[in-house]
Design an enzyme around this catalytic site. Sequence first.
Site, short mmCIF file in Angstrom:
data_model
loop_
_atom_site.label_atom_id
_atom_site.label_comp_id
_atom_site.label_asym_id
_atom_site.label_seq_id
_atom_site.Cartn_x
_atom_site.Cartn_y
_atom_site.Cartn_z
N GLY A 62 0.82 -1.21 0.00
CA GLY A 62 0.00 0.00 0.00
C GLY A 62 0.85 1.25 0.00
N THR A 80 1.17 3.60 2.30
CA THR A 80 1.88 3.87 3.56
C THR A 80 3.16 3.02 3.62
OG1 THR A 80 -0.34 4.11 4.50
CG2 THR A 80 1.50 4.23 6.04
N ASP A 131 2.36 -3.24 8.23
CA ASP A 131 1.42 -3.06 7.12
C ASP A 131 0.44 -1.93 7.44
OD1 ASP A 131 0.11 -3.46 4.74
OD2 ASP A 131 -0.48 -5.53 5.15
N GLY A 132 -0.18 -1.40 6.42
CA GLY A 132 -1.23 -0.39 6.58
C GLY A 132 -2.58 -1.05 6.81
N ALA A 133 -3.63 -0.24 6.78
CA ALA A 133 -5.00 -0.77 6.91
C ALA A 133 -5.96 0.25 6.31
CB ALA A 133 -5.35 -1.04 8.36
N LYS A 169 -8.76 -4.71 5.88
CA LYS A 169 -7.67 -4.50 4.94
C LYS A 169 -8.04 -5.06 3.57
CE LYS A 169 -3.59 -5.64 6.22
NZ LYS A 169 -3.16 -4.55 5.33
N GLY A 170 -7.19 -4.77 2.61
CA GLY A 170 -7.38 -5.36 1.29
C GLY A 170 -7.77 -4.38 0.21
N GLY A 171 -7.76 -3.09 0.57
CA GLY A 171 -8.05 -2.07 -0.45
C GLY A 171 -7.08 -2.20 -1.62
N GLU A 208 -1.17 -10.88 2.96
CA GLU A 208 -0.99 -10.06 4.17
C GLU A 208 -1.44 -10.84 5.40
OE1 GLU A 208 -1.68 -5.67 2.11
OE2 GLU A 208 -3.36 -6.64 3.09
#
Length: 219
Positions: free
Chosen positions: A29, A31, A83-85, A96-98, A105
Amino acid sequence: MTQDELKKQVAEAALKYLKNVPIIGMGTGSTVTHLINLLADCDFKRDIEGAVSSSIKTTEHLQKIGIPVLDLNQTGDLEVYVDGADEVTPHKKMLKGGGGALTREKIIGGASKKFVCIVDETKCVDVMGKFPLPVEVLPLARSYVARQLVKLGGQPILRENYITDNHCEILDVHNLSIIDPIALEKTINNIPGVVTNGLFALRGADVVLVGKGTEVITL
Ligand code: 5RP
């Protein structure tokens, strides 16, 4: 600060979790993109033996900055995964998963002792579900799974012209109010044809870093 500046700021705060960690787990992502860019210039980069990557995009970026990408089957469990969210609750449950990388992940997060989630303040919610919940499905099961998701009260929309790194498809499920994320994560994952869904509630984050104004808050 813009949202992107907040993302960079929180990525900077995550660097300390990667110091003295020989093999790091890396999410996907925008971020995380900031984090990898920062790693490229940081003084401890040479101490990193390698990384386990959650997507082809992240793999290419890590290799570009000279960090070898390793296979989770070879490394065994990891010390830290960052990881981001898309959404995160005060209980450190995430949606998550955008970016479509939810399955890898979830695997790498599950195989890591510490899950560090890095978000800007717009991602913090009390109840998840405003952001459509991504569900990765085997292509032949798409319609069947969609019908089951409707029975659960959601409105699944196929992510158009999108194939995951695992050669699967994604249904983005709108209009879910996720009161019990652990129960919903299990229920959706039990539908035949679902690879996984974007709720990270059974295994949430251990640390959440939130970029808020000029500071970074740790949950
Ligand atoms: C990718 C993800 C990302 O972590 C999530 O979409 C957040 O992305 P960004 O950092 O670009 O806001 O789950 O599958």
